[in-house]
Motif scaffolding. Structure first.
Motif, PDB file in Angstrom:
ATOM      1  N   ASN A 147       1.078  -1.167  -0.072  1.00  0.00           N
ATOM      2  CA  ASN A 147       0.007  -0.337  -0.026  1.00  0.00           C
ATOM      3  C   ASN A 147       1.190   1.048  -0.257  1.00  0.00           C
ATOM      4  O   ASN A 147       0.325   2.601  -0.129  1.00  0.00           O
ATOM      5  N   ILE A 148       2.090   1.196   0.482  1.00  0.00           N
ATOM      6  CA  ILE A 148       2.887   1.955   0.412  1.00  0.00           C
ATOM      7  C   ILE A 148       4.158   2.208  -1.088  1.00  0.00           C
ATOM      8  O   ILE A 148       3.977   3.340  -1.676  1.00  0.00           O
ATOM      9  N   PHE A 149       4.223   1.091  -1.308  1.00  0.00           N
ATOM     10  CA  PHE A 149       5.128   1.128  -2.683  1.00  0.00           C
ATOM     11  C   PHE A 149       4.896  -0.041  -3.898  1.00  0.00           C
ATOM     12  O   PHE A 149       4.241  -0.532  -3.702  1.00  0.00           O
ATOM     13  N   VAL A 150       5.722   0.273  -5.172  1.00  0.00           N
ATOM     14  CA  VAL A 150       4.757   0.388  -5.894  1.00  0.00           C
ATOM     15  C   VAL A 150       5.515  -0.150  -7.335  1.00  0.00           C
ATOM     16  O   VAL A 150       6.937   1.013  -7.183  1.00  0.00           O
ATOM     17  N   ARG A 151       5.735  -1.507  -7.565  1.00  0.00           N
ATOM     18  CA  ARG A 151       6.676  -1.178  -8.718  1.00  0.00           C
ATOM     19  C   ARG A 151       6.391  -0.347 -10.102  1.00  0.00           C
ATOM     20  O   ARG A 151       5.806  -0.875 -10.330  1.00  0.00           O
ATOM     21  N   VAL A 152       7.368   0.174 -10.594  1.00  0.00           N
ATOM     22  CA  VAL A 152       6.937   0.568 -11.456  1.00  0.00           C
ATOM     23  C   VAL A 152       7.802   0.341 -13.106  1.00  0.00           C
ATOM     24  O   VAL A 152       7.842   0.659 -14.210  1.00  0.00           O
ATOM     25  N   SER A 153       8.591  -0.232 -12.433  1.00  0.00           N
ATOM     26  CA  SER A 153       9.918  -1.039 -13.712  1.00  0.00           C
ATOM     27  C   SER A 153      10.759  -2.263 -13.186  1.00  0.00           C
ATOM     28  O   SER A 153      10.742  -2.477 -12.320  1.00  0.00           O
ATOM     29  N   LYS A 154      11.334  -2.678 -14.000  1.00  0.00           N
ATOM     30  CA  LYS A 154      12.698  -3.870 -14.106  1.00  0.00           C
ATOM     31  C   LYS A 154      13.441  -3.160 -12.995  1.00  0.00           C
ATOM     32  O   LYS A 154      13.923  -3.968 -11.664  1.00  0.00           O
ATOM     33  N   SER A 155      13.488  -2.314 -12.870  1.00  0.00           N
ATOM     34  CA  SER A 155      15.169  -1.468 -11.827  1.00  0.00           C
ATOM     35  C   SER A 155      14.348  -0.940 -10.620  1.00  0.00           C
ATOM     36  O   SER A 155      15.241   0.382  -9.913  1.00  0.00           O
ATOM     37  N   TYR A 156      12.629  -0.015 -10.952  1.00  0.00           N
ATOM     38  CA  TYR A 156      12.390   0.822 -10.264  1.00  0.00           C
ATOM     39  C   TYR A 156      11.646   0.712  -9.185  1.00  0.00           C
ATOM     40  O   TYR A 156      10.698   0.056  -9.816  1.00  0.00           O
ATOM     41  N   ILE A 157      11.786   0.681  -7.627  1.00  0.00           N
ATOM     42  CA  ILE A 157      10.327   0.837  -6.917  1.00  0.00           C
ATOM     43  C   ILE A 157      10.030   1.967  -5.853  1.00  0.00           C
ATOM     44  O   ILE A 157      11.806   2.746  -6.001  1.00  0.00           O
ATOM     45  N   VAL A 158       9.305   2.639  -6.097  1.00  0.00           N
ATOM     46  CA  VAL A 158       9.144   3.831  -5.517  1.00  0.00           C
ATOM     47  C   VAL A 158       7.645   4.055  -4.245  1.00  0.00           C
ATOM     48  O   VAL A 158       6.405   3.300  -4.263  1.00  0.00           O
ATOM     49  N   ASN A 159       7.842   4.643  -3.238  1.00  0.00           N
ATOM     50  CA  ASN A 159       7.357   5.084  -2.690  1.00  0.00           C
ATOM     51  C   ASN A 159       6.223   5.937  -3.166  1.00  0.00           C
ATOM     52  O   ASN A 159       6.428   7.410  -3.810  1.00  0.00           O
TER      53      ASN A 159
END
Length: 66
Positions: A13-25
């Motif tokens: 509910n806080i973090f989301v993966r947006v690509s193979k290399s990035y997880i964002v808050n």
């Protein structure tokens, strides 16, 4: 440890993966467009594999429901 393992241990509910290399808050996202997430001056690419999930599940349900 790989990024998938790290992501699975993070609160979804806080973090989301947006690509193979990035997880964002999610609380730090300033804006989004079709190809990028913007956090401050940083432009983070949204990967093709993650795009549908990000927009359907995350943007629609989390951001627009506020």
């Amino acid at each position: 440890m790989n990024i998938k393992t790290i992501y699975e241990q993070m609160p979804e509910n806080i973090f989301v993966r947006v690509s193979k290399s990035y997880i964002v808050n999610a609380s730090h996202i300033d804006s989004v467009d079709n190809n990028f997430v913007y956090i401050g001056e940083n432009e983070i690419p949204i990967g093709n594999i993650y795009r549908d999930y990000f927009f359907d599940e995350f943007v629609t349900k989390k951001i627009l429901s506020k």
